[in-house]
Design a protein around this motif. Sequence first.
Motif, PDB file in Angstrom:
ATOM      1  N   SER A 280      -4.666 -48.118  -4.636  1.00 37.90           N
ATOM      2  CA  SER A 280      -4.156 -47.521  -5.867  1.00 37.90           C
ATOM      3  C   SER A 280      -3.961 -48.618  -6.901  1.00 37.90           C
ATOM      4  O   SER A 280      -3.580 -49.752  -6.574  1.00 37.90           O
ATOM      5  CB  SER A 280      -2.831 -46.798  -5.601  1.00 37.90           C
ATOM      6  N   VAL A 281      -4.219 -48.295  -8.150  1.00 37.38           N
ATOM      7  CA  VAL A 281      -4.045 -49.259  -9.230  1.00 37.38           C
ATOM      8  C   VAL A 281      -2.584 -49.699  -9.308  1.00 37.38           C
ATOM      9  O   VAL A 281      -2.281 -50.862  -9.594  1.00 37.38           O
ATOM     10  CB  VAL A 281      -4.512 -48.652 -10.567  1.00 37.38           C
ATOM     11  N   ALA A 282      -1.669 -48.777  -9.004  1.00 36.96           N
ATOM     12  CA  ALA A 282      -0.248 -49.110  -9.066  1.00 36.96           C
ATOM     13  C   ALA A 282       0.103 -50.229  -8.101  1.00 36.96           C
ATOM     14  O   ALA A 282       0.937 -51.095  -8.390  1.00 36.96           O
ATOM     15  CB  ALA A 282       0.590 -47.865  -8.770  1.00 36.96           C
ATOM     16  N   SER A 283      -0.543 -50.242  -6.918  1.00 40.79           N
ATOM     17  CA  SER A 283      -0.240 -51.277  -5.931  1.00 40.79           C
ATOM     18  C   SER A 283      -0.881 -52.609  -6.284  1.00 40.79           C
ATOM     19  O   SER A 283      -0.433 -53.655  -5.819  1.00 40.79           O
ATOM     20  CB  SER A 283      -0.707 -50.835  -4.541  1.00 40.79           C
TER      21      SER A 283
ATOM     22  N   LEU B  40      -4.485 -56.422 -13.719  1.00 37.36           N
ATOM     23  CA  LEU B  40      -5.174 -56.519 -12.440  1.00 37.36           C
ATOM     24  C   LEU B  40      -5.676 -57.939 -12.210  1.00 37.36           C
ATOM     25  O   LEU B  40      -6.006 -58.655 -13.161  1.00 37.36           O
ATOM     26  CB  LEU B  40      -6.371 -55.566 -12.393  1.00 37.36           C
ATOM     27  N   GLN B  41      -5.732 -58.313 -10.952  1.00 39.28           N
ATOM     28  CA  GLN B  41      -6.357 -59.584 -10.608  1.00 39.28           C
ATOM     29  C   GLN B  41      -7.806 -59.551 -11.092  1.00 39.28           C
ATOM     30  O   GLN B  41      -8.513 -58.562 -10.932  1.00 39.28           O
ATOM     31  CB  GLN B  41      -6.303 -59.798  -9.096  1.00 39.28           C
ATOM     32  N   LYS B  42      -8.244 -60.664 -11.685  1.00 34.42           N
ATOM     33  CA  LYS B  42      -9.571 -60.683 -12.297  1.00 34.42           C
ATOM     34  C   LYS B  42     -10.689 -60.423 -11.300  1.00 34.42           C
ATOM     35  O   LYS B  42     -11.776 -59.982 -11.689  1.00 34.42           O
ATOM     36  CB  LYS B  42      -9.792 -62.034 -12.997  1.00 34.42           C
ATOM     37  N   ALA B  43     -10.454 -60.649 -10.014  1.00 31.25           N
ATOM     38  CA  ALA B  43     -11.476 -60.404  -9.003  1.00 31.25           C
ATOM     39  C   ALA B  43     -11.827 -58.926  -8.870  1.00 31.25           C
ATOM     40  O   ALA B  43     -12.904 -58.583  -8.375  1.00 31.25           O
ATOM     41  CB  ALA B  43     -11.009 -60.942  -7.649  1.00 31.25           C
TER      42      ALA B  43
ATOM     43  N   MET C 198       4.093 -53.285  -0.698  1.00 31.88           N
ATOM     44  CA  MET C 198       3.970 -51.831  -0.842  1.00 31.88           C
ATOM     45  C   MET C 198       2.915 -51.330   0.128  1.00 31.88           C
ATOM     46  O   MET C 198       1.831 -51.880   0.213  1.00 31.88           O
ATOM     47  CB  MET C 198       3.583 -51.469  -2.286  1.00 31.88           C
ATOM     48  N   THR C 199       3.228 -50.313   0.904  1.00 33.21           N
ATOM     49  CA  THR C 199       2.276 -49.742   1.853  1.00 33.21           C
ATOM     50  C   THR C 199       1.684 -48.481   1.259  1.00 33.21           C
ATOM     51  O   THR C 199       2.401 -47.551   0.902  1.00 33.21           O
ATOM     52  CB  THR C 199       2.962 -49.417   3.183  1.00 33.21           C
ATOM     53  N   GLU C 200       0.364 -48.447   1.140  1.00 29.86           N
ATOM     54  CA  GLU C 200      -0.315 -47.300   0.564  1.00 29.86           C
ATOM     55  C   GLU C 200      -0.911 -46.446   1.683  1.00 29.86           C
ATOM     56  O   GLU C 200      -1.659 -46.952   2.538  1.00 29.86           O
ATOM     57  CB  GLU C 200      -1.445 -47.776  -0.367  1.00 29.86           C
ATOM     58  N   ARG C 201      -0.598 -45.188   1.714  1.00 28.34           N
ATOM     59  CA  ARG C 201      -1.177 -44.274   2.696  1.00 28.34           C
ATOM     60  C   ARG C 201      -1.619 -42.994   1.968  1.00 28.34           C
ATOM     61  O   ARG C 201      -0.843 -42.369   1.296  1.00 28.34           O
ATOM     62  CB  ARG C 201      -0.165 -43.921   3.788  1.00 28.34           C
ATOM     63  N   ARG C 202      -2.858 -42.684   2.150  1.00 24.61           N
ATOM     64  CA  ARG C 202      -3.371 -41.488   1.463  1.00 24.61           C
ATOM     65  C   ARG C 202      -4.568 -40.993   2.241  1.00 24.61           C
ATOM     66  O   ARG C 202      -5.359 -41.785   2.770  1.00 24.61           O
ATOM     67  CB  ARG C 202      -3.788 -41.841   0.032  1.00 24.61           C
ATOM     68  N   SER C 203      -4.759 -39.699   2.353  1.00 32.04           N
ATOM     69  CA  SER C 203      -5.886 -39.140   3.059  1.00 32.04           C
ATOM     70  C   SER C 203      -7.133 -39.317   2.220  1.00 32.04           C
ATOM     71  O   SER C 203      -7.170 -38.921   1.058  1.00 32.04           O
ATOM     72  CB  SER C 203      -5.654 -37.646   3.339  1.00 32.04           C
TER      73      SER C 203
END
Length: 476
Positions: free
Chosen positions: A40-43, A393-396, A468-473
């Motif tokens: 996610s962009v937020a993470s 965002l990180q430039k990479a 932050m842990t991202e979990r999404r189906s």
Amino acid sequence: MKKKILVFLLTAAILGGGGAGGYAGYKNYRDKHTEAEVWSVASLDWGYWGSDMECSGVVTNDVVQQIYLNNEQQVEEVYVEEGQTVSVGDPLLKYDETSIQYEIQMKELDIETIQNNTAIAERALNRLQNMTPIEEKPEEPWIEEDTEEETTADVTPEDDREDWLFQQQEDSQQSGNPNEISDAYDAADLETDEAWENVIEPEVTEEPVQPEEEPEEDTEVEIGYTKEELAREILTTKNKLRDLDVSLRTAQLELTKLKKQAEDATVYASINGVVKTLQDVDNLPGDGSAFLVVTGSDGLYVKGQIGELLLDQVTPGTPVSLTSWQSNAMCDATITEIAEYPSDGGYYGSGNPNSSYYEFTAYIEDAGALTNGEAVDITIQGDQDVSTGAIYLQKAYVRKENGKYYVLKEDGDGRLKKQYVKTGKTVYGSAIEIRSGITADDYIAFPYGKTAKEGVRTKQADTTYYGMTERRSANV
């Protein structure tokens, strides 16, 4: 025999069809099992709350304010005299506003020229990067030129005459007509040089020869480069773009300063001191010396350096904080002057080392425990107007293609797609501002590697990122 041929053809067809079907099956299997992880962009958002720049300096009471004039600047009025005592904020002189407007127009033309040259260089770089190198050019054999000149210093007119007569006799004998030599060629008639020249080189009137028209050069011929030559051309073009970028930023900064001068064409004293030098405005020296010089008489000052990215935020009047290296004593100062041109010396601070830095002078109104010659840390608070909804965002995770930036974003159906974004400033040296194109709710993939392609299936990255842990189906 015919049956054998038929069997062979049927076998080849079956094998060929099986191979094509096998490849199609493999491709289908690969597409189903190739997945790109998305976050996610937020993470991934670094966040940004403004920047404080730090540098070091030395407290001093020995400061000088120097004012230089260029060829375009004209002074309308001078408010001080040589030997006069001045304080911070006292008016020193006023520029002619007409000359400032002329400088602004010329600087805008310079910027337009630089931008045009940059566009040309970018197109050239794009063409070079998409060019296929040619094979190595064969070395041309070295041929030694025959520079030996024929010499005729030992040949006399008598020798030429004898040779010519001998050749005429030989020709007449071969033709079978010994009378072919005319009486006009009798040796008795050739005793003089003038007669001889009429025989050997008779005067002939010829039509003037028209010069051949040279074919026009084909300017559309594509130049080929070997691999090494192409690499050199790409590097040269990149260096040119880098120099143009520096020139553009410098010109834009100068334009900003000129526009500020146009608002208030008056120059004020940046230190407390005495007017030591004042040139004749109608008879300026041509040695490049300063037009007006003010030397400090009392009070303490500190000099530091400011990065070019903060020049639009930090101006004379901006407060700074000082901390002593020896006693940790703290006090405040106010910037009174910022140099017009970058510093040639080294920079010691927390800013970007690839940026240009400008020296500034700050006046310490209440020095407290600080003394002359004491080293201090200088803190300048800048970039206070930060958008609360900005994404960094990180430039990479952001790639550039033909001058445009893009990310690989999940399209909502479980597939990657290329999404162009509008970028802003770079912070911390490795994060870039995303102004539009994506939101914090979008998911993006790392845009490099085998899975970094449009149409690739996506899956959620089950990992902890920045706590932050991202979990999404994932969509299937």
